[in-house]
Design a protein around this motif. Sequence first.
Motif, PDB file in Angstrom:
ATOM      1  N   GLU A  39       0.829  -1.193   0.000  1.00  0.00           N
ATOM      2  CA  GLU A  39       0.000   0.000   0.000  1.00  0.00           C
ATOM      3  C   GLU A  39       0.872   1.255   0.000  1.00  0.00           C
ATOM      4  N   ASN A  40       0.351   2.303  -0.595  1.00  0.00           N
ATOM      5  CA  ASN A  40       1.028   3.593  -0.604  1.00  0.00           C
ATOM      6  C   ASN A  40       0.042   4.680  -0.218  1.00  0.00           C
ATOM      7  N   ALA A  41       0.551   5.717   0.438  1.00  0.00           N
ATOM      8  CA  ALA A  41      -0.294   6.845   0.794  1.00  0.00           C
ATOM      9  C   ALA A  41      -0.695   7.604  -0.466  1.00  0.00           C
ATOM     10  N   CYS A  42      -1.962   7.985  -0.547  1.00  0.00           N
ATOM     11  CA  CYS A  42      -2.420   8.763  -1.694  1.00  0.00           C
ATOM     12  C   CYS A  42      -3.479   9.750  -1.217  1.00  0.00           C
ATOM     13  N   GLN A  43      -3.527  10.892  -1.852  1.00  0.00           N
ATOM     14  CA  GLN A  43      -4.476  11.936  -1.483  1.00  0.00           C
ATOM     15  C   GLN A  43      -5.561  12.006  -2.550  1.00  0.00           C
ATOM     16  N   TYR A  44      -6.790  11.650  -2.183  1.00  0.00           N
ATOM     17  CA  TYR A  44      -7.906  11.758  -3.114  1.00  0.00           C
ATOM     18  C   TYR A  44      -8.511  13.149  -3.017  1.00  0.00           C
ATOM     19  N   ARG A  45      -8.844  13.707  -4.163  1.00  0.00           N
ATOM     20  CA  ARG A  45      -9.569  14.970  -4.207  1.00  0.00           C
ATOM     21  C   ARG A  45     -11.037  14.660  -4.511  1.00  0.00           C
ATOM     22  N   ALA A  46     -11.828  15.714  -4.703  1.00  0.00           N
ATOM     23  CA  ALA A  46     -13.183  15.496  -5.209  1.00  0.00           C
ATOM     24  C   ALA A  46     -13.028  15.075  -6.662  1.00  0.00           C
ATOM     25  N   MET A  47     -13.246  13.794  -6.937  1.00  0.00           N
ATOM     26  CA  MET A  47     -12.883  13.236  -8.229  1.00  0.00           C
ATOM     27  C   MET A  47     -13.652  11.957  -8.502  1.00  0.00           C
ATOM     28  N   ALA A  48     -13.594  11.525  -9.754  1.00  0.00           N
ATOM     29  CA  ALA A  48     -14.097  10.207 -10.142  1.00  0.00           C
ATOM     30  C   ALA A  48     -12.935   9.454 -10.766  1.00  0.00           C
ATOM     31  N   CYS A  49     -12.798   8.176 -10.416  1.00  0.00           N
ATOM     32  CA  CYS A  49     -11.709   7.335 -10.933  1.00  0.00           C
ATOM     33  C   CYS A  49     -12.317   6.125 -11.626  1.00  0.00           C
ATOM     34  N   PHE A  50     -12.018   5.968 -12.914  1.00  0.00           N
ATOM     35  CA  PHE A  50     -12.579   4.899 -13.734  1.00  0.00           C
ATOM     36  C   PHE A  50     -11.475   3.889 -14.038  1.00  0.00           C
ATOM     37  N   ILE A  51     -11.653   2.635 -13.630  1.00  0.00           N
ATOM     38  CA  ILE A  51     -10.626   1.627 -13.879  1.00  0.00           C
ATOM     39  C   ILE A  51     -10.917   0.925 -15.208  1.00  0.00           C
ATOM     40  N   LEU A  52      -9.920   0.934 -16.074  1.00  0.00           N
ATOM     41  CA  LEU A  52     -10.052   0.331 -17.390  1.00  0.00           C
ATOM     42  C   LEU A  52      -9.419  -1.051 -17.452  1.00  0.00           C
ATOM     43  N   GLN A  53      -8.406  -1.286 -16.598  1.00  0.00           N
ATOM     44  CA  GLN A  53      -7.736  -2.584 -16.552  1.00  0.00           C
ATOM     45  C   GLN A  53      -7.078  -2.740 -15.190  1.00  0.00           C
ATOM     46  N   GLY A  54      -7.100  -3.971 -14.656  1.00  0.00           N
ATOM     47  CA  GLY A  54      -6.538  -4.199 -13.329  1.00  0.00           C
ATOM     48  C   GLY A  54      -7.542  -3.861 -12.240  1.00  0.00           C
ATOM     49  N   SER A  55      -7.050  -3.583 -11.044  1.00  0.00           N
ATOM     50  CA  SER A  55      -7.934  -3.270  -9.924  1.00  0.00           C
ATOM     51  C   SER A  55      -7.185  -2.408  -8.917  1.00  0.00           C
ATOM     52  N   LYS A  56      -7.928  -1.874  -7.960  1.00  0.00           N
ATOM     53  CA  LYS A  56      -7.334  -1.028  -6.927  1.00  0.00           C
ATOM     54  C   LYS A  56      -8.030  -1.277  -5.596  1.00  0.00           C
ATOM     55  N   ARG A  57      -7.243  -1.214  -4.537  1.00  0.00           N
ATOM     56  CA  ARG A  57      -7.751  -1.338  -3.173  1.00  0.00           C
ATOM     57  C   ARG A  57      -7.407  -0.061  -2.430  1.00  0.00           C
ATOM     58  N   VAL A  58      -8.408   0.562  -1.789  1.00  0.00           N
ATOM     59  CA  VAL A  58      -8.156   1.752  -0.983  1.00  0.00           C
ATOM     60  C   VAL A  58      -8.711   1.514   0.408  1.00  0.00           C
ATOM     61  N   SER A  59      -7.989   2.000   1.409  1.00  0.00           N
ATOM     62  CA  SER A  59      -8.445   1.875   2.790  1.00  0.00           C
ATOM     63  C   SER A  59      -8.388   3.234   3.459  1.00  0.00           C
ATOM     64  N   PHE A  60      -9.393   3.499   4.273  1.00  0.00           N
ATOM     65  CA  PHE A  60      -9.483   4.757   4.995  1.00  0.00           C
ATOM     66  C   PHE A  60     -10.087   4.445   6.354  1.00  0.00           C
ATOM     67  N   GLY A  61      -9.279   4.550   7.407  1.00  0.00           N
ATOM     68  CA  GLY A  61      -9.759   4.105   8.703  1.00  0.00           C
ATOM     69  C   GLY A  61     -10.006   2.610   8.657  1.00  0.00           C
ATOM     70  N   ASP A  62     -11.194   2.182   9.073  1.00  0.00           N
ATOM     71  CA  ASP A  62     -11.529   0.755   9.036  1.00  0.00           C
ATOM     72  C   ASP A  62     -12.348   0.395   7.806  1.00  0.00           C
ATOM     73  N   LYS A  63     -12.465   1.316   6.853  1.00  0.00           N
ATOM     74  CA  LYS A  63     -13.236   1.071   5.640  1.00  0.00           C
ATOM     75  C   LYS A  63     -12.300   0.676   4.512  1.00  0.00           C
ATOM     76  N   VAL A  64     -12.624  -0.398   3.810  1.00  0.00           N
ATOM     77  CA  VAL A  64     -11.816  -0.877   2.696  1.00  0.00           C
ATOM     78  C   VAL A  64     -12.717  -1.025   1.468  1.00  0.00           C
ATOM     79  N   LEU A  65     -12.274  -0.468   0.344  1.00  0.00           N
ATOM     80  CA  LEU A  65     -12.998  -0.606  -0.919  1.00  0.00           C
ATOM     81  C   LEU A  65     -12.051  -1.194  -1.950  1.00  0.00           C
ATOM     82  N   ARG A  66     -12.524  -2.173  -2.693  1.00  0.00           N
ATOM     83  CA  ARG A  66     -11.744  -2.711  -3.807  1.00  0.00           C
ATOM     84  C   ARG A  66     -12.624  -2.665  -5.042  1.00  0.00           C
TER      85      ARG A  66
END
Length: 299
Positions: A39-66
């Motif tokens: 995992e790496n630290a990343c700063q999300y802004r007010a944004m939309a992220c569209f995945i075209l290939q592969g996948s991503k996992r983000v965690s914030f506190g105890d919340k995890v989204l993949r």
Amino acid sequence: MDTPAASLLETALRNMQPGGKTSGIPRIEVHVDQGQDSENACQYRAMACFILQGSKRVSFGDKVLRYEAGHYLVSALDLPLMGQVYSDARQRPYVALTLVLDPALLNELILAMPVAQDDEGSEPGLSTAPMTREIEDVLARALRLMDRPQDISILAPLVERELLYRLLSGQHGKLLRQIASAKGPLPKVRKAIGWIGQNFDRTFKVDDVGAACGMSRATLNRSFREITGLSPLQYQKQLRLLEARRLLISGDYNVSGAAFAVGYESSSQFSRDYLRQFEASPSQDLRRSGTLLPSRRAA
């Protein structure tokens, strides 16, 4: 005939190298990565992220989204996250497109659309959904502009408007309308996040944050947790730990120096919190940076 998704990937990979971000289109970035081991630290802004290939996992506190190819994520706030990207099952690189959300343009579109009857309550500030065929079509047109830079100034604003319209018409419509609105708790929570971001390295009380954004302590705690999944003080701790990790990896600080730089008064408490957050001690991350330097403030 190629599908929109296949054409989208072809355009993105032809124009971008791994690690690349710039697309030449205002507010749009393309990300290509071979995948990350941790995992790496990343700063999300007010944004939309569209995945075209592969996948991503983000965690914030105890919340995890993949989320994976064919899905997108909407972030309504500036959020410090831990993220990790993965190549797909065939070891092809992670490819994603991000759109920074323009509240003024969102509001313009909302006023032109039929009035939506949103139910009461706040939406989580981070949420995912599957892409529709209409969204894929718009993304394909956006990235084709990378091959025709002479068309960007004229056509990119039209593509951006249609993409925002498709998002407003989908299941994230309520969240996007909250971003554009001056009413409700989201604008005040965003103001609270901005205040905490400017003061995360000093001790404060939740009442101080509430006074800065015009909310009572109880209302702020409730709205902040509904939207971010954390309390204001938990959010502050998240900011401190992510910044401390960045400082350690940069090699400009030792463990105690990083702890004090982000506002900790106890190096041992910092180490405990750090280990709990990252499942690695500060010393381990410092050793990974390949640097063991005396503590000093960065220039």
